[in-house]
Design an enzyme around this catalytic site. Sequence first.
Site, PDB file in Angstrom:
ATOM      1  N   ASP A   1      -6.367  -1.474  27.647  1.00  0.00           N
ATOM      2  CA  ASP A   1      -6.845  -2.888  27.092  1.00  0.00           C
ATOM      3  C   ASP A   1      -8.052  -3.437  28.011  1.00  0.00           C
ATOM      4  O   ASP A   1      -7.949  -3.113  29.262  1.00  0.00           O
ATOM      5  CB  ASP A   1      -5.856  -3.943  27.273  1.00  0.00           C
ATOM      6  CG  ASP A   1      -5.690  -5.125  26.182  1.00  0.00           C
ATOM      7  OD1 ASP A   1      -6.660  -5.832  26.322  1.00  0.00           O
ATOM      8  OD2 ASP A   1      -4.794  -5.104  25.226  1.00  0.00           O
TER       9      ASP A   1
ATOM     10  N   ASN B   1      -3.441   0.719  18.578  1.00  0.00           N
ATOM     11  CA  ASN B   1      -3.014  -0.513  18.087  1.00  0.00           C
ATOM     12  C   ASN B   1      -4.298  -1.587  18.228  1.00  0.00           C
ATOM     13  O   ASN B   1      -4.149  -2.717  17.647  1.00  0.00           O
ATOM     14  CB  ASN B   1      -1.920  -1.097  18.978  1.00  0.00           C
ATOM     15  CG  ASN B   1      -1.463  -2.460  18.746  1.00  0.00           C
ATOM     16  OD1 ASN B   1      -0.985  -2.966  17.828  1.00  0.00           O
ATOM     17  ND2 ASN B   1      -1.932  -3.172  19.872  1.00  0.00           N
TER      18      ASN B   1
ATOM     19  N   TYR C   1     -13.428  -6.848   9.148  1.00  0.00           N
ATOM     20  CA  TYR C   1     -11.946  -6.550   9.714  1.00  0.00           C
ATOM     21  C   TYR C   1     -11.222  -5.638   8.416  1.00  0.00           C
ATOM     22  O   TYR C   1     -10.337  -4.728   8.832  1.00  0.00           O
ATOM     23  CB  TYR C   1     -11.413  -7.792  10.165  1.00  0.00           C
ATOM     24  CG  TYR C   1      -9.894  -7.620  10.403  1.00  0.00           C
ATOM     25  CD1 TYR C   1      -9.364  -6.937  11.777  1.00  0.00           C
ATOM     26  CD2 TYR C   1      -8.765  -7.963   9.547  1.00  0.00           C
ATOM     27  CE1 TYR C   1      -8.188  -6.911  12.125  1.00  0.00           C
ATOM     28  CE2 TYR C   1      -7.543  -7.791   9.984  1.00  0.00           C
ATOM     29  CZ  TYR C   1      -7.249  -7.444  11.090  1.00  0.00           C
ATOM     30  OH  TYR C   1      -5.744  -7.213  11.428  1.00  0.00           O
TER      31      TYR C   1
ATOM     32  N   THR D   1       2.447 -13.756  16.728  1.00  0.00           N
ATOM     33  CA  THR D   1       2.157 -13.532  18.028  1.00  0.00           C
ATOM     34  C   THR D   1       1.574 -14.753  18.514  1.00  0.00           C
ATOM     35  O   THR D   1       1.369 -15.885  18.038  1.00  0.00           O
ATOM     36  CB  THR D   1       1.304 -12.550  18.374  1.00  0.00           C
ATOM     37  OG1 THR D   1      -0.036 -13.067  17.522  1.00  0.00           O
ATOM     38  CG2 THR D   1       1.399 -11.072  17.575  1.00  0.00           C
TER      39      THR D   1
END
Length: 250
Positions: free
Chosen positions: A43, A92, A157, A192
């Site tokens: 990340d 992910n 996206y 989230t």
Amino acid sequence: MTQQPIFPDLAGKDVAVTGGASGIGAAIVRAFCAQNARVSFFDINETAGQALEQDLSPLAQFVPLDLSHPEMIAPAFDAAARDGAFDILINNAAHDDRHRIEDVSPQYWRDRLAVNLDHHFFCAQAVIPAMRQAGRGVIINMGSIAWRVGLDDAPAYVTAKAAIEGLSHGLARSLGRHGIRVNCVLPGFVRTQRQVEKWVTPEFEAEVLSRQCLQDFIQPEDVAAVVVMLASDSARAVTNQTVIVDAGWS
């Protein structure tokens, strides 16, 4: 929170998770650690990544990586693999910034595809040789229902997420003969922390629930549970599939 089953075959497996420092990715990292798998997560968010690593060590290790630079992926994966290879890859990482059509420049378009699409291929490319040699492996690509429902104000996206589903099916066909399973998971609206901070209002929540069959919000752990099951030998005959986790939206 529903208690998740244990899949004994996942214990000791080496798992790579991109975008694992927060949100759905962090839930996936935690879920695999709960299976006693060894997880390397990649990340760009070093603060969140280091905090999660500290919480889950020694099963989890954080690797800082900007996945929009594909030339950096293979060296980072090679260095992180604890026994020289990964058994499971979870692609992910993503960034769902909104953008108006008239504001999109060629460079912005290219950047959005790099952040949301390109690394899915290059991360797979990095782990496939060892999986081929082992005669087995699992790759799970995280897509989104965004392209199926026609998400507004995010054409780059949406394009990337549609392409991820196509890439998954192409890889599954190419790699099945080597015992490598490839599937695509499409989450719906997942509650989230980032989504809550950026998008959630009482009106937005009401709209989401009105579109879902199930009148409850999807949590990151709900998506992680499906990913873990698909990575396990319980899904040994499941490949070339798109699995939707959207509470009945689509």
